[in-house]
Each structure stands twice: as structure tokens, then as C-alpha cells.
Design a protein around this motif. Structure first.
Motif, PDB file in Angstrom:
ATOM      1  N   ASN A 325      51.467  -4.743 -24.322  1.00  0.00           N
ATOM      2  CA  ASN A 325      52.356  -5.282 -23.306  1.00  0.00           C
ATOM      3  C   ASN A 325      51.873  -6.635 -22.778  1.00  0.00           C
ATOM      4  N   SER A 326      50.582  -6.730 -22.489  1.00  0.00           N
ATOM      5  CA  SER A 326      50.078  -7.954 -21.852  1.00  0.00           C
ATOM      6  C   SER A 326      50.038  -9.112 -22.836  1.00  0.00           C
ATOM      7  N   ALA A 327      49.661  -8.822 -24.093  1.00  0.00           N
ATOM      8  CA  ALA A 327      49.683  -9.887 -25.109  1.00  0.00           C
ATOM      9  C   ALA A 327      51.118 -10.364 -25.295  1.00  0.00           C
ATOM     10  N   ASN A 328      52.048  -9.416 -25.282  1.00  0.00           N
ATOM     11  CA  ASN A 328      53.463  -9.784 -25.435  1.00  0.00           C
ATOM     12  C   ASN A 328      53.926 -10.649 -24.259  1.00  0.00           C
ATOM     13  N   GLU A 351      47.623  -9.738 -33.586  1.00  0.00           N
ATOM     14  CA  GLU A 351      46.215 -10.161 -33.665  1.00  0.00           C
ATOM     15  C   GLU A 351      45.425  -9.694 -32.439  1.00  0.00           C
ATOM     16  N   THR A 352      46.038  -9.744 -31.277  1.00  0.00           N
ATOM     17  CA  THR A 352      45.332  -9.299 -30.068  1.00  0.00           C
ATOM     18  C   THR A 352      45.038  -7.798 -30.166  1.00  0.00           C
ATOM     19  N   MET A 353      46.007  -7.035 -30.629  1.00  0.00           N
ATOM     20  CA  MET A 353      45.790  -5.584 -30.768  1.00  0.00           C
ATOM     21  C   MET A 353      44.654  -5.305 -31.760  1.00  0.00           C
ATOM     22  N   GLU A 354      44.631  -6.066 -32.818  1.00  0.00           N
ATOM     23  CA  GLU A 354      43.602  -5.842 -33.847  1.00  0.00           C
ATOM     24  C   GLU A 354      42.187  -6.011 -33.298  1.00  0.00           C
ATOM     25  N   LYS A 355      42.049  -6.929 -32.337  1.00  0.00           N
ATOM     26  CA  LYS A 355      40.706  -7.228 -31.794  1.00  0.00           C
ATOM     27  C   LYS A 355      40.299  -6.263 -30.683  1.00  0.00           C
ATOM     28  N   HIS A 356      41.203  -5.413 -30.243  1.00  0.00           N
ATOM     29  CA  HIS A 356      40.937  -4.622 -29.035  1.00  0.00           C
ATOM     30  C   HIS A 356      40.100  -3.371 -29.295  1.00  0.00           C
ATOM     31  N   ASN A 357      39.089  -3.181 -28.466  1.00  0.00           N
ATOM     32  CA  ASN A 357      38.334  -1.922 -28.492  1.00  0.00           C
ATOM     33  C   ASN A 357      38.931  -1.013 -27.424  1.00  0.00           C
ATOM     34  N   ILE A 358      39.544   0.060 -27.875  1.00  0.00           N
ATOM     35  CA  ILE A 358      40.317   0.908 -26.951  1.00  0.00           C
ATOM     36  C   ILE A 358      39.410   1.603 -25.938  1.00  0.00           C
ATOM     37  N   MET A 359      39.877   1.613 -24.687  1.00  0.00           N
ATOM     38  CA  MET A 359      39.222   2.412 -23.636  1.00  0.00           C
ATOM     39  C   MET A 359      40.213   3.468 -23.179  1.00  0.00           C
ATOM     40  N   HIS A 369      41.681  -4.143 -16.576  1.00  0.00           N
ATOM     41  CA  HIS A 369      40.692  -4.848 -17.387  1.00  0.00           C
ATOM     42  C   HIS A 369      41.293  -5.182 -18.757  1.00  0.00           C
ATOM     43  N   ALA A 370      41.952  -4.199 -19.359  1.00  0.00           N
ATOM     44  CA  ALA A 370      42.592  -4.417 -20.671  1.00  0.00           C
ATOM     45  C   ALA A 370      43.685  -5.476 -20.566  1.00  0.00           C
ATOM     46  N   ASP A 371      44.418  -5.443 -19.454  1.00  0.00           N
ATOM     47  CA  ASP A 371      45.490  -6.406 -19.221  1.00  0.00           C
ATOM     48  C   ASP A 371      44.915  -7.832 -19.198  1.00  0.00           C
ATOM     49  N   LYS A 372      43.824  -7.998 -18.452  1.00  0.00           N
ATOM     50  CA  LYS A 372      43.210  -9.329 -18.308  1.00  0.00           C
ATOM     51  C   LYS A 372      42.661  -9.798 -19.664  1.00  0.00           C
ATOM     52  N   TRP A 373      41.969  -8.865 -20.329  1.00  0.00           N
ATOM     53  CA  TRP A 373      41.376  -9.192 -21.628  1.00  0.00           C
ATOM     54  C   TRP A 373      42.466  -9.649 -22.606  1.00  0.00           C
ATOM     55  N   ALA A 374      43.567  -8.892 -22.655  1.00  0.00           N
ATOM     56  CA  ALA A 374      44.633  -9.192 -23.628  1.00  0.00           C
ATOM     57  C   ALA A 374      45.266 -10.549 -23.338  1.00  0.00           C
ATOM     58  N   ARG A 375      45.457 -10.858 -22.050  1.00  0.00           N
ATOM     59  CA  ARG A 375      46.045 -12.161 -21.707  1.00  0.00           C
ATOM     60  C   ARG A 375      45.123 -13.303 -22.145  1.00  0.00           C
ATOM     61  N   LYS A 380      44.065 -17.654 -25.988  1.00  0.00           N
ATOM     62  CA  LYS A 380      43.242 -18.394 -26.973  1.00  0.00           C
ATOM     63  C   LYS A 380      44.070 -18.685 -28.217  1.00  0.00           C
ATOM     64  N   GLU A 381      44.793 -17.681 -28.685  1.00  0.00           N
ATOM     65  CA  GLU A 381      45.600 -17.829 -29.896  1.00  0.00           C
ATOM     66  C   GLU A 381      46.757 -18.811 -29.650  1.00  0.00           C
ATOM     67  N   ILE A 382      47.337 -18.743 -28.460  1.00  0.00           N
ATOM     68  CA  ILE A 382      48.435 -19.667 -28.120  1.00  0.00           C
ATOM     69  C   ILE A 382      47.916 -21.112 -28.172  1.00  0.00           C
ATOM     70  N   SER A 383      46.742 -21.349 -27.586  1.00  0.00           N
ATOM     71  CA  SER A 383      46.176 -22.711 -27.582  1.00  0.00           C
ATOM     72  C   SER A 383      45.864 -23.156 -29.013  1.00  0.00           C
ATOM     73  N   ARG A 384      45.394 -22.205 -29.834  1.00  0.00           N
ATOM     74  CA  ARG A 384      45.077 -22.543 -31.226  1.00  0.00           C
ATOM     75  C   ARG A 384      46.367 -22.970 -31.958  1.00  0.00           C
ATOM     76  N   ILE A 385      47.433 -22.210 -31.744  1.00  0.00           N
ATOM     77  CA  ILE A 385      48.716 -22.531 -32.402  1.00  0.00           C
ATOM     78  C   ILE A 385      49.231 -23.880 -31.893  1.00  0.00           C
ATOM     79  N   GLU A 386      49.121 -24.090 -30.585  1.00  0.00           N
ATOM     80  CA  GLU A 386      49.571 -25.362 -29.999  1.00  0.00           C
ATOM     81  C   GLU A 386      48.815 -26.538 -30.605  1.00  0.00           C
ATOM     82  N   GLY A 387      47.510 -26.315 -30.782  1.00  0.00           N
ATOM     83  CA  GLY A 387      46.648 -27.366 -31.329  1.00  0.00           C
ATOM     84  C   GLY A 387      47.056 -27.762 -32.735  1.00  0.00           C
ATOM     85  N   LYS A 388      47.652 -26.805 -33.476  1.00  0.00           N
ATOM     86  CA  LYS A 388      48.051 -27.069 -34.868  1.00  0.00           C
ATOM     87  C   LYS A 388      49.338 -27.883 -34.973  1.00  0.00           C
TER      88      LYS A 388
END
Ligand code: NDP
Length: 389
Positions: A325-328, A351-359, A369-375, A380-388
């Protein structure tokens, strides 16, 4: 008895439809609390018309402006999360309509549940992020959570004619959104304007984009799991572009019951407010002969991976649905700011889901905590895409 209503998100699409229903039934309902984010102009109009005793807006500065504009009125004006909680736990309120968009709805909705309010739930993100916590608190406090989402309202209504132990599966219908017939390749270059052009429903921007990616249906699958306490394996999705059948329930004897009607959110809203009564609603009636044909197809989860991600998230459990939800939310916001393309939304979520260690998701701390982490990861990925670009 007149029911006293607080509306969280009163200036939005669900909020204003709720006020329409209330305005037509002033003998049954009275508004006691309202909230908005930033639209203080619309909130002021609502204050003058519906005369709540308390309101809240997101920022202190907006609250100051509103206080100045409403100094001729007897009203409490609050701000921030504390303000939302003041409105959602107002002692005189019987029903809290949870209609803020996104994760901002979670804390005030949970506070309302703890305060024993009946909840009319539109904010599905609350259930997606913290379904375990919210349903436990609702049980503990004897709170009824009545669905506003048309699909969940349909199932709720159908189940007045059946028993849960006889249910084989529920089938959530989905319009398919504006890109149903687009190829994956065409979808990549979809513009914000195209994504916001929903073929059936006129809704807030975030849920409209979610409908275009089918994430909205994924969030609804998770919402249904918690609202109805059923296994996710019993929840299917069926594309039905006309949105006349709002959802179906299949029983063990093969019998299928559906709730159908014109697509108008005032119907499920009114039912949640007036349950178990039904209200007279002045609106277009269903004319099946003029519609002529209803069509159906299975969703293509390869073309719309967000739906598959939602099934995956709820099967994985714990904090994964909150991360979905938060990545979305972060990705949709970036798309609305035209920082990323339409297809980047699904990429960022996956990609965000793939990196997540479930609690475990049995404490609010873990969920937040998961919400903050996912955002942060999504950003990071959004900035990477923007940079491209
Ligand atoms: P809108 O965007 O139209 O309205 C959102 C409301 O929430 C507005 O009042 C807005 O205030 C307020 N809000 C937004 N962000 C914040 C925040 N951070 N803090 C406090 N208030 C905030 O959304 P919808 O009405 O379309 O959707 C609301 C919820 O209902 C969503 O969860 C959606 O998925 C669900 N839903 C909507 C349907 C629909 O037909 N619209 C159908 C089924 C479910 P402001 O106006 O000041 O920005």
C-alpha cells in the motif's frame, strides 16, 4: 432516533456524496464533525450548511485561516493528526464515515474503533495496512464496520440471504479501468489525463489511478479478507466493464447471489448510514432492457501485475500488505506529479515488496515502521527513474 455523523474526508468524493445523502434525510442524520486536508473553502461551505460542532484540517496555518473566516460561528477548529482524532472520537458521534484517502485514514479510524464508534468504511487502506489490528479492536469494543466500497457493500447485502459457513467464494467485480483494452506496450506511455479518465466512476484522483492499474481491486481483495474474515483463496476478481453487478457470492450448492444496481456511491453510503434500514433515494433506476448486455472476463494479471502483487502480499501476510500500500501511494503520488510514467507504478511496488523483510503486523509500531520504510524505498526508486529521464 437521529444518528449523529462525523465524516473524515468530507470534502472528497465520498465525503460530498455522504453529505448529499444526509441533506436528503435530515430527519434521520445530523452532522457533528467534519475534516478536510487543505480545501478550507469547501470545508467552510460545509460548516455553514451542516453546522458541525467540530472540524479539523491538516495544517495549523489552515486552521488559523478557517478560525478567522468562521469567527461568527460557534465551532471548534483543530489541526493535524490530533485534530483528526478529536473528530473521530467525538463523544456525541454515533457513526464515523472513514473517507480520507490513503494511509492518513488509519490512525483516526483506529481511534474511532477504540472509542466504540460504528464505522462506515470507505478508506480501504486502513484495512490493507492494519486489518489484523483493526478487526481485533473492533471485536474487543463491539464495533461494527460497515462497508462503503460498493463491492463490499454488495457482499454484505447478499449475505443477509445466506450463511458464511455455506460460502464457497466471493467474486469482486471490477470495471477494468480505462486501460482494459490497451496492450502492455500502449499502457507504458499512458498519460496522467488518460489514467484519470475512468469509464464508469467519478472518484478522487488516487483511487482513479488505482483503478487504472487494478491496484484498487487488489486492495479490495485484502479489504474483503479482513472485513468478512475469509481466506484469500475464496476471493476471486471478475472484470465487468458495465459495473452493474457490484459483486457476487457463490454458495456450496452452486447457487450464486449478486447485488446489482446503477453505479452510484450514494447507494452503498446510504446503506452503511441507515443499516439495517433502507432509505428512499432519488436517483436513476436500473433499466436492464436499455443496458441490453452485461459482459465479463477474467483479469489479466500479467498485464495488470498490481493485482497479482496484492494477492501475493496478503498471502505473505504480516507487514507485506502495508508495504504494498505505501509503495503504491508513493508511486501514485509521483505519477500524479508527472515524475514517473504509468508503468513505473507497478515496477516500484514490485521492487519495494521484493526488498521487504516481513514483520508481524499485530502492532501499530510495526505497521507504521513498514509504512515509512516502504515510502523511503519507493522514493529511492522514483528518484532513480527520474534521474534516467
Ligand atoms: P478524494 O481524494 O476525493 O477525497 C479525499 C478526502 O480526504 C478529502 O476530504 C481530502 O481533503 C482528505 N484528505 C486527503 N489526504 C489527507 C490527509 N493526508 N490528511 C487528512 N485528510 C486528507 O478521495 P475519495 O473520496 O475518492 O476516496 C476516499 C477513500 O474512499 C479512499 O480510500 C478510496 O479508496 C475510497 N473509496 C472511494 C470511492 C469513490 O467513489 N470515490 C469508492 C470506494 C472507495 P481535501 O479535499 O482538503 O484535499
Amino acid at each position: 432516533m437521529i444518528k449523529k455523523i462525523s465524516i473524515l474526508g468530507s470534502t472528497g468524493s465520498i465525503g460530498t456524496s455522504t453529505l448529499d445523502v444526509i441533506a436528503a434525510h435530515t430527519d434521520k442524520f445530523k452532522v457533528v464533525g467534519l475534516t478536510a486536508c487543505e480545501n478550507i473553502g469547501k470545508l467552510e461551505e460545509q460548516i455553514r450548511r451542516y453546522k458541525p460542532s467540530i472540524v479539523s484540517v491538516a495544517k495549523e496555518k489552515s486552521a488559523g485561516i478557517l478560525k478567522d473566516r468562521c469567527k461568527d460561528l460557534k465551532i471548534e477548529i483543530h489541526s493535524g493528526v490530533e485534530g483528526l482524532i478529536c473528530v473521530s472520537t467525538l463523544p456525541e458521534a454515533d457513526i464515523v464515515v472513514s473517507a480520507i484517502t490513503g494511509s492518513a485514514g488509519l490512525i483516526p479510524t483506529l481511534a474511532a474503533v477504540k472509542a466504540g464508534k460504528t464505522i462506515a468504511l470507505a478508506n480501504k487502506e486502513t484495512m490493507v495496512m492494519a486489518g489484523e489490528i483493526v478487526t481485533k479492536e473492533a471485536d474487543k469494543n463491539g464495533v461494527r464496520i460497515l462497508p462503503v466500497d460498493s463491492e463490499h457493500s454488495a457482499i454484505f447485502q447478499v449475505m443477509h440471504g445466506g450463511r458464511w459457513e455455506d460460502v464457497d467464494r466471493v467474486i469482486l467485480t471490477a470495471s477494468g479501468g480505462p486501460f482494459l483494452k490497451w496492450s502492455a506496450e500502449e499502457k507504458k506511455s499512458a498519460t496522467l489525463k488518460e489514467a484519470l479518465r475512468h469509464p464508469v466512476w467519478n472518484m478522487g484522483a488516487k483511487v482513479t489511478i488505482d483503478s487504472a492499474t487494478l491496484m484498487n481491486k487488489g486492495l479490495e481483495v485484502i479489504e474483503a479478507k479482513w472485513l468478512f474474515n475469509i481466506s484469500v483463496n475464496q476471493i476471486n476478481v471478475l472484470i465487468h466493464p458495465q459495473s452493474i453487478i457490484h459483486s457476487l457470492v457463490e454458495f456450496r450448492d452452486g447457487s450464486v447471489m449478486a447485488q446489482i444496481g446503477v453505479p452510484d456511491m450514494r447507494v452503498p453510503i446510504a446503506y452503511a448510514l441507515s443499516y439495517p434500514e433502507r432509505l428512499d433515494l432519488l436517483m436513476a433506476r436500473l433499466d436492464l432492457a436499455s443496458i441490453g448486455m452485461l459482459t465479463f472476463e477474467n483479469p489479466d494479471m500479467k498485464k495488470f501485475p498490481c493485482l497479482a502483487y496484492a494477492y501475493h502480499a496478503i498471502k505473505e501476510g504480516g507487514t507485506m500488505p502495508a508495504v504494498l500500500n505505501s509503495a503504491n501511494e508513493a508511486a501514485v503520488r509521483a505519477f500524479m506529479q508527472e515524475r514517473i510514467g504509468f508503468s513505473d507504478i507497478e515496477k516500484i511496488v514490485g521492487e519495494t515488496m521484493e526488498k521487504h523483510n516481513i514483520m508481524r503486523a499485530d502492532t501499530l509500531d510495526n505497521v507504521l515502521h513498514a509504512d515509512k520504510w516502504a515510502r523511503e524505498e519507493a522514493e529511492k526508486e522514483i528518484s532513480r527513474i527520474e534521474g534516467k529521464h
